[in-house]
Write a protein that holds these residues in place. Structure first.
Motif, PDB file in Angstrom:
ATOM      1  N   GLU A  59       0.823  -1.209   0.000  1.00  7.57           N
ATOM      2  CA  GLU A  59       0.000   0.000   0.000  1.00  7.57           C
ATOM      3  C   GLU A  59       0.860   1.262   0.000  1.00  7.57           C
ATOM      4  N   LEU A  60       1.989   1.231   0.679  1.00 10.37           N
ATOM      5  CA  LEU A  60       2.876   2.393   0.707  1.00 10.37           C
ATOM      6  C   LEU A  60       3.483   2.654  -0.671  1.00 10.37           C
ATOM      7  N   ILE A  61       3.845   1.584  -1.375  1.00 10.05           N
ATOM      8  CA  ILE A  61       4.390   1.735  -2.729  1.00 10.05           C
ATOM      9  C   ILE A  61       3.340   2.347  -3.644  1.00 10.05           C
ATOM     10  N   ILE A  62       2.100   1.865  -3.517  1.00  7.43           N
ATOM     11  CA  ILE A  62       1.011   2.393  -4.339  1.00  7.43           C
ATOM     12  C   ILE A  62       0.770   3.867  -4.027  1.00  7.43           C
ATOM     13  N   ASP A  63       0.755   4.205  -2.732  1.00 12.93           N
ATOM     14  CA  ASP A  63       0.536   5.601  -2.335  1.00 12.93           C
ATOM     15  C   ASP A  63       1.562   6.526  -2.979  1.00 12.93           C
ATOM     16  N   GLU A  64       2.812   6.102  -2.956  1.00 13.24           N
ATOM     17  CA  GLU A  64       3.872   6.937  -3.531  1.00 13.24           C
ATOM     18  C   GLU A  64       3.690   7.069  -5.043  1.00 13.24           C
ATOM     19  N   ALA A  65       3.286   5.986  -5.682  1.00 13.50           N
ATOM     20  CA  ALA A  65       3.151   5.997  -7.140  1.00 13.50           C
ATOM     21  C   ALA A  65       2.011   6.887  -7.610  1.00 13.50           C
ATOM     22  N   ILE A  66       0.898   6.869  -6.871  1.00 14.00           N
ATOM     23  CA  ILE A  66      -0.288   7.604  -7.338  1.00 14.00           C
ATOM     24  C   ILE A  66      -0.353   9.031  -6.803  1.00 14.00           C
ATOM     25  N   ALA A  67       0.591   9.407  -5.952  1.00 19.36           N
ATOM     26  CA  ALA A  67       0.566  10.750  -5.352  1.00 19.36           C
ATOM     27  C   ALA A  67       0.506  11.873  -6.388  1.00 19.36           C
ATOM     28  N   PRO A  68       1.242  11.782  -7.515  1.00 21.06           N
ATOM     29  CA  PRO A  68       1.206  12.893  -8.478  1.00 21.06           C
ATOM     30  C   PRO A  68      -0.040  12.894  -9.364  1.00 21.06           C
ATOM     31  N   GLU A  84      -1.849  -7.240 -14.861  1.00 25.15           N
ATOM     32  CA  GLU A  84      -0.659  -8.097 -14.906  1.00 25.15           C
ATOM     33  C   GLU A  84       0.614  -7.251 -14.934  1.00 25.15           C
ATOM     34  N   LEU A  85       0.623  -6.228 -15.776  1.00 24.91           N
ATOM     35  CA  LEU A  85       1.797  -5.358 -15.865  1.00 24.91           C
ATOM     36  C   LEU A  85       2.030  -4.612 -14.556  1.00 24.91           C
ATOM     37  N   PHE A  86       0.939  -4.168 -13.948  1.00 20.63           N
ATOM     38  CA  PHE A  86       1.043  -3.459 -12.673  1.00 20.63           C
ATOM     39  C   PHE A  86       1.588  -4.379 -11.582  1.00 20.63           C
ATOM     40  N   GLU A  87       1.058  -5.596 -11.489  1.00 19.43           N
ATOM     41  CA  GLU A  87       1.501  -6.521 -10.449  1.00 19.43           C
ATOM     42  C   GLU A  87       2.957  -6.914 -10.640  1.00 19.43           C
ATOM     43  N   THR A  88       3.389  -7.064 -11.884  1.00 19.93           N
ATOM     44  CA  THR A  88       4.800  -7.373 -12.154  1.00 19.93           C
ATOM     45  C   THR A  88       5.684  -6.231 -11.677  1.00 19.93           C
ATOM     46  N   TRP A  89       5.269  -5.008 -11.991  1.00 19.61           N
ATOM     47  CA  TRP A  89       6.017  -3.823 -11.532  1.00 19.61           C
ATOM     48  C   TRP A  89       6.028  -3.750 -10.007  1.00 19.61           C
ATOM     49  N   LEU A  90       4.893  -4.004  -9.391  1.00 19.13           N
ATOM     50  CA  LEU A  90       4.782  -3.896  -7.939  1.00 19.13           C
ATOM     51  C   LEU A  90       5.680  -4.912  -7.245  1.00 19.13           C
ATOM     52  N   GLN A  91       5.721  -6.128  -7.750  1.00 16.72           N
ATOM     53  CA  GLN A  91       6.573  -7.150  -7.155  1.00 16.72           C
ATOM     54  C   GLN A  91       8.046  -6.760  -7.269  1.00 16.72           C
ATOM     55  N   GLU A  92       8.405  -6.139  -8.378  1.00 18.17           N
ATOM     56  CA  GLU A  92       9.775  -5.694  -8.557  1.00 18.17           C
ATOM     57  C   GLU A  92      10.117  -4.565  -7.584  1.00 18.17           C
ATOM     58  N   GLN A  93       9.175  -3.658  -7.368  1.00 16.79           N
ATOM     59  CA  GLN A  93       9.385  -2.587  -6.399  1.00 16.79           C
ATOM     60  C   GLN A  93       9.577  -3.144  -4.993  1.00 16.79           C
ATOM     61  N   LYS A  94       8.747  -4.093  -4.629  1.00 19.79           N
ATOM     62  CA  LYS A  94       8.850  -4.707  -3.306  1.00 19.79           C
ATOM     63  C   LYS A  94      10.183  -5.422  -3.138  1.00 19.79           C
ATOM     64  N   LYS A  95      10.611  -6.102  -4.194  1.00 19.87           N
ATOM     65  CA  LYS A  95      11.879  -6.834  -4.135  1.00 19.87           C
ATOM     66  C   LYS A  95      13.043  -5.871  -3.935  1.00 19.87           C
ATOM     67  N   GLN A  96      12.997  -4.741  -4.654  1.00 20.33           N
ATOM     68  CA  GLN A  96      14.076  -3.758  -4.523  1.00 20.33           C
ATOM     69  C   GLN A  96      14.127  -3.188  -3.113  1.00 20.33           C
ATOM     70  N   ILE A  97      12.951  -2.891  -2.557  1.00 20.76           N
ATOM     71  CA  ILE A  97      12.912  -2.289  -1.220  1.00 20.76           C
ATOM     72  C   ILE A  97      13.372  -3.270  -0.154  1.00 20.76           C
ATOM     73  N   THR A  98      12.896  -4.496  -0.217  1.00 17.48           N
ATOM     74  CA  THR A  98      13.240  -5.483   0.819  1.00 17.48           C
ATOM     75  C   THR A  98      14.690  -5.936   0.716  1.00 17.48           C
TER      76      THR A  98
END
Length: 245
Positions: free
Chosen positions: A33-42, A223-237
């Protein structure tokens, strides 16, 4: 001041929140949810879009009166500002997806079309090659229909439908079945083939090419969004200062 929330006789302090979230296995959801919040803020919305999003949200939650809205806010401990953020979140997320991947949908669709195509087929399966061959010859000689043979002899749930299966995406089938059905013609009965523990007889009934309609567009965007989201989570963790505790 370290106090965060009082629940019954328990006071939960700020330093306890991360361990609690970890113990309840809620950290991955929070990170998402935090990743999504940052992405949609603009992302910006027009007054018309905001009004429609709020109406849609209230309708989904069955909040028909102002009193219902106030009660819902109290139940979830929300301020008016937080409620507005929640009502716009889905809209902003969809706009973010469209802005980020909308222009890639057509090429992504054609890259994955073979997985999205659907088939209707008839299936008969048995674990005895001798029986499979005998049944195949019966069908070929028109001694019995495929449906009758499947009802009597097939050992899977398809027996209940006379062997008929689908429509189903090719992506959901065993690779060997995909190859067989993709290279056959409708009404062509394919001879017994070993797939895993079964000897199967197949007949393609209908091939249904996938089309880039609205439902497929939404699915591919997700599908494209979830792939991107998983990559973001992987980078952060993977960062040195990230900790689940």
């Amino acid at each position: 001041m370290t106090e965060v929330i009082q629940i019954g006789n328990r006071t939960i302090e700020a330093r306890e929140l991360i361990p609690l979230l970890a113990s309840y296995q809620m950290l991955p959801q929070l990170l998402r949810e935090l990743i999504i919040d940052e992405a949609i803020a603009p992302i910006e919305c027009t007054p018309e879009e905001i009004a429609h999003a709020q109406q849609q949200f209230y309708a989904e939650k069955q909040l028909t009166q102002e009193a219902d809205i106030q009660a819902w806010m109290i139940h979830y401990g929300l301020t008016a500002s937080q409620l507005e953020t929640i009502t716009l979140r889905k809209l902003k997320l969809e706009k973010f997806k469209q802005a980020t991947w909308g222009h890639k949908l057509e090429s992504y669709f054609f890259q994955n079309k073979s997985k999205l195509d659907k088939v209707i087929y008839s299936l008969l399966r048995t674990q005895d090659i001798g029986i499979a061959q005998e049944l195949y010859f019966r069908i070929q000689a028109n001694e019995q229909s495929f449906a009758d043979v499947a009802r009597e002899y097939s050992l899977g749930p398809e027996a209940q439908t006379g062997g008929l299966v689908g429509p189903i995406e090719l992506n959901a089938l065993h690779p060997a079945m995909v190859q067989m059905l993709s290279t056959s013609q409708p009404d062509q009965v394919l001879p017994p083939t070993r797939i895993a523990e079964w000897f199967v007889i197949l007949r393609l009934e209908k091939f249904i090419p996938a089309q880039l309609d609205e439902s497929i567009k939404a699915r591919l965007l997700n599908e494209l969004f979830e792939t991107w989201l998983q990559e973001q989570k992987k980078q952060i963790t993977s960062l040195p200062n990230f900790s689940d505790t």
